[in-house]
Design a protein around this motif. Sequence first.
Motif, PDB file in Angstrom:
ATOM      1  N   ASN A   1       0.844  -1.191   0.000  1.00  0.00           N
ATOM      2  CA  ASN A   1       0.000   0.000   0.000  1.00  0.00           C
ATOM      3  C   ASN A   1       0.886   1.251   0.000  1.00  0.00           C
ATOM      4  O   ASN A   1       2.116   1.154   0.013  1.00  0.00           O
ATOM      5  CB  ASN A   1      -0.987  -0.030   1.176  1.00  0.00           C
ATOM      6  CG  ASN A   1      -0.305  -0.014   2.528  1.00  0.00           C
ATOM      7  OD1 ASN A   1       0.633   0.751   2.774  1.00  0.00           O
ATOM      8  ND2 ASN A   1      -0.783  -0.861   3.438  1.00  0.00           N
ATOM      9  N   SER A   2       0.280   2.412  -0.026  1.00  0.00           N
ATOM     10  CA  SER A   2       1.041   3.660  -0.144  1.00  0.00           C
ATOM     11  C   SER A   2       1.784   4.072   1.116  1.00  0.00           C
ATOM     12  O   SER A   2       2.550   5.037   1.080  1.00  0.00           O
ATOM     13  CB  SER A   2       0.128   4.795  -0.614  1.00  0.00           C
ATOM     14  OG  SER A   2      -0.276   4.565  -1.948  1.00  0.00           O
ATOM     15  N   TRP A   3       1.593   3.356   2.217  1.00  0.00           N
ATOM     16  CA  TRP A   3       2.415   3.655   3.388  1.00  0.00           C
ATOM     17  C   TRP A   3       3.876   3.294   3.098  1.00  0.00           C
ATOM     18  O   TRP A   3       4.780   3.834   3.707  1.00  0.00           O
ATOM     19  CB  TRP A   3       1.914   2.935   4.637  1.00  0.00           C
ATOM     20  CG  TRP A   3       0.954   3.760   5.429  1.00  0.00           C
ATOM     21  CD1 TRP A   3       1.269   4.661   6.405  1.00  0.00           C
ATOM     22  CD2 TRP A   3      -0.452   3.785   5.312  1.00  0.00           C
ATOM     23  NE1 TRP A   3       0.118   5.239   6.891  1.00  0.00           N
ATOM     24  CE2 TRP A   3      -0.957   4.715   6.246  1.00  0.00           C
ATOM     25  CE3 TRP A   3      -1.364   3.111   4.509  1.00  0.00           C
ATOM     26  CZ2 TRP A   3      -2.304   4.985   6.396  1.00  0.00           C
ATOM     27  CZ3 TRP A   3      -2.702   3.370   4.655  1.00  0.00           C
ATOM     28  CH2 TRP A   3      -3.163   4.302   5.594  1.00  0.00           C
ATOM     29  N   TYR A   4       4.073   2.345   2.162  1.00  0.00           N
ATOM     30  CA  TYR A   4       5.443   1.991   1.778  1.00  0.00           C
ATOM     31  C   TYR A   4       6.089   3.210   1.120  1.00  0.00           C
ATOM     32  O   TYR A   4       5.591   3.746   0.142  1.00  0.00           O
ATOM     33  CB  TYR A   4       5.451   0.796   0.824  1.00  0.00           C
ATOM     34  CG  TYR A   4       6.831   0.461   0.321  1.00  0.00           C
ATOM     35  CD1 TYR A   4       7.843   0.097   1.187  1.00  0.00           C
ATOM     36  CD2 TYR A   4       7.108   0.525  -1.035  1.00  0.00           C
ATOM     37  CE1 TYR A   4       9.111  -0.210   0.722  1.00  0.00           C
ATOM     38  CE2 TYR A   4       8.369   0.223  -1.512  1.00  0.00           C
ATOM     39  CZ  TYR A   4       9.362  -0.136  -0.628  1.00  0.00           C
ATOM     40  OH  TYR A   4      10.623  -0.420  -1.090  1.00  0.00           O
ATOM     41  N   GLY A   5       7.150   3.671   1.705  1.00  0.00           N
ATOM     42  CA  GLY A   5       7.844   4.850   1.203  1.00  0.00           C
ATOM     43  C   GLY A   5       7.297   6.159   1.734  1.00  0.00           C
ATOM     44  O   GLY A   5       7.829   7.227   1.461  1.00  0.00           O
ATOM     45  N   HIS A   6       6.200   6.086   2.481  1.00  0.00           N
ATOM     46  CA  HIS A   6       5.573   7.276   3.065  1.00  0.00           C
ATOM     47  C   HIS A   6       5.264   7.012   4.536  1.00  0.00           C
ATOM     48  O   HIS A   6       4.127   7.133   4.975  1.00  0.00           O
ATOM     49  CB  HIS A   6       4.301   7.654   2.294  1.00  0.00           C
ATOM     50  CG  HIS A   6       4.560   7.937   0.856  1.00  0.00           C
ATOM     51  ND1 HIS A   6       4.424   6.972  -0.124  1.00  0.00           N
ATOM     52  CD2 HIS A   6       4.983   9.058   0.234  1.00  0.00           C
ATOM     53  CE1 HIS A   6       4.732   7.508  -1.287  1.00  0.00           C
ATOM     54  NE2 HIS A   6       5.083   8.769  -1.106  1.00  0.00           N
ATOM     55  N   GLY A   7       6.287   6.603   5.263  1.00  0.00           N
ATOM     56  CA  GLY A   7       6.129   6.319   6.685  1.00  0.00           C
ATOM     57  C   GLY A   7       6.596   4.931   7.052  1.00  0.00           C
ATOM     58  O   GLY A   7       7.035   4.696   8.169  1.00  0.00           O
ATOM     59  N   ILE A   8       6.493   3.993   6.130  1.00  0.00           N
ATOM     60  CA  ILE A   8       6.963   2.624   6.363  1.00  0.00           C
ATOM     61  C   ILE A   8       8.019   2.314   5.308  1.00  0.00           C
ATOM     62  O   ILE A   8       7.750   2.408   4.107  1.00  0.00           O
ATOM     63  CB  ILE A   8       5.797   1.605   6.290  1.00  0.00           C
ATOM     64  CG1 ILE A   8       4.764   1.904   7.382  1.00  0.00           C
ATOM     65  CG2 ILE A   8       6.331   0.180   6.424  1.00  0.00           C
ATOM     66  CD1 ILE A   8       3.527   1.033   7.326  1.00  0.00           C
ATOM     67  N   ASP A   9       9.195   1.937   5.755  1.00  0.00           N
ATOM     68  CA  ASP A   9      10.307   1.708   4.831  1.00  0.00           C
ATOM     69  C   ASP A   9      10.454   0.262   4.373  1.00  0.00           C
ATOM     70  O   ASP A   9      11.200  -0.007   3.441  1.00  0.00           O
ATOM     71  CB  ASP A   9      11.622   2.170   5.472  1.00  0.00           C
ATOM     72  CG  ASP A   9      11.637   3.682   5.669  1.00  0.00           C
ATOM     73  OD1 ASP A   9      11.001   4.399   4.872  1.00  0.00           O
ATOM     74  OD2 ASP A   9      12.273   4.137   6.636  1.00  0.00           O
TER      75      ASP A   9
ATOM     76  N   LYS B   1       8.809  -2.938   2.624  1.00  0.00           N
ATOM     77  CA  LYS B   1       7.688  -3.305   1.754  1.00  0.00           C
ATOM     78  C   LYS B   1       6.801  -4.368   2.387  1.00  0.00           C
ATOM     79  O   LYS B   1       5.574  -4.300   2.293  1.00  0.00           O
ATOM     80  CB  LYS B   1       8.210  -3.781   0.397  1.00  0.00           C
ATOM     81  CG  LYS B   1       7.105  -3.936  -0.637  1.00  0.00           C
ATOM     82  CD  LYS B   1       7.629  -4.439  -1.962  1.00  0.00           C
ATOM     83  CE  LYS B   1       8.226  -3.301  -2.740  1.00  0.00           C
ATOM     84  NZ  LYS B   1       8.531  -3.692  -4.135  1.00  0.00           N
ATOM     85  N   ASP B   2       7.388  -5.361   3.047  1.00  0.00           N
ATOM     86  CA  ASP B   2       6.597  -6.426   3.675  1.00  0.00           C
ATOM     87  C   ASP B   2       5.630  -5.873   4.719  1.00  0.00           C
ATOM     88  O   ASP B   2       4.499  -6.350   4.830  1.00  0.00           O
ATOM     89  CB  ASP B   2       7.494  -7.472   4.329  1.00  0.00           C
ATOM     90  CG  ASP B   2       7.970  -8.528   3.345  1.00  0.00           C
ATOM     91  OD1 ASP B   2       7.640  -8.428   2.146  1.00  0.00           O
ATOM     92  OD2 ASP B   2       8.674  -9.454   3.782  1.00  0.00           O
ATOM     93  N   LEU B   3       6.049  -4.870   5.477  1.00  0.00           N
ATOM     94  CA  LEU B   3       5.184  -4.298   6.510  1.00  0.00           C
ATOM     95  C   LEU B   3       4.019  -3.505   5.920  1.00  0.00           C
ATOM     96  O   LEU B   3       3.017  -3.292   6.594  1.00  0.00           O
ATOM     97  CB  LEU B   3       6.001  -3.402   7.447  1.00  0.00           C
ATOM     98  CG  LEU B   3       7.035  -4.098   8.319  1.00  0.00           C
ATOM     99  CD1 LEU B   3       7.808  -3.075   9.149  1.00  0.00           C
ATOM    100  CD2 LEU B   3       6.383  -5.142   9.218  1.00  0.00           C
ATOM    101  N   ALA B   4       4.166  -3.066   4.674  1.00  0.00           N
ATOM    102  CA  ALA B   4       3.101  -2.304   4.016  1.00  0.00           C
ATOM    103  C   ALA B   4       2.318  -3.158   3.021  1.00  0.00           C
ATOM    104  O   ALA B   4       1.462  -2.646   2.302  1.00  0.00           O
ATOM    105  CB  ALA B   4       3.701  -1.088   3.303  1.00  0.00           C
ATOM    106  N   SER B   5       2.578  -4.447   2.979  1.00  0.00           N
ATOM    107  CA  SER B   5       1.869  -5.347   2.065  1.00  0.00           C
ATOM    108  C   SER B   5       0.671  -5.944   2.775  1.00  0.00           C
ATOM    109  O   SER B   5       0.634  -7.134   3.113  1.00  0.00           O
ATOM    110  CB  SER B   5       2.826  -6.422   1.535  1.00  0.00           C
ATOM    111  OG  SER B   5       3.829  -5.819   0.762  1.00  0.00           O
ATOM    112  N   CYS B   6      -0.313  -5.072   3.010  1.00  0.00           N
ATOM    113  CA  CYS B   6      -1.485  -5.430   3.782  1.00  0.00           C
ATOM    114  C   CYS B   6      -2.526  -4.310   3.622  1.00  0.00           C
ATOM    115  O   CYS B   6      -2.293  -3.338   2.919  1.00  0.00           O
ATOM    116  CB  CYS B   6      -1.119  -5.586   5.263  1.00  0.00           C
ATOM    117  SG  CYS B   6      -0.422  -4.083   5.985  1.00  0.00           S
TER     118      CYS B   6
END
Length: 166
Positions: A94-102, A104-109
């Motif tokens: 999701n768009s949190w990847y690169g915008h608060g979460i570095d 990718k696995d943590l933002a794949s939800c």
Amino acid sequence: MDITSSAIVNGFIADKYGSKGTEFGPDGMPVLSFPLKIEGAPAGTASFAVVFDDPDAVPPCGFKWVHWLVAGLRRTELAEDSSRNDTDYVQGANSWYGHGIDEKDLASCYGGPSPPDKTHTYVITVTALDFVPVLRKGFSAADLKKVSEGHVLAKATLKAKYSPAQ
């Protein structure tokens, strides 16, 4: 094909599925995903893709914010909190990847609505596909669009609003 969600009441996504909820992941990302039901899929449907995004994010963010990407869904229903509980489909970043979460696995939800400025209208799009795409966890919306070209049998959208946390 039609899609519905019991999480949408009077045109609004229930508070618990976004920034006014109580379940958060990294960087304050809302993580409790909403239930979704798909009906009337065309014959030949092998899988579904789900995109949950926020076109109203363009003015404050500069781009359409992606909240959830699902590919390879082979059933017609997602239960509440499916994003954290189910493993039979692949989730993109999701768009949190690169915008608060570095990572990718943590933002794949699922990353629920959290409008920064005003009430936003969110769009849930379900696409019926004639195949099961081969995508890895962390795929992008562009990856999903590219792999789906020529395989779309039907699309359905559902729009709902969410207001900022006070």
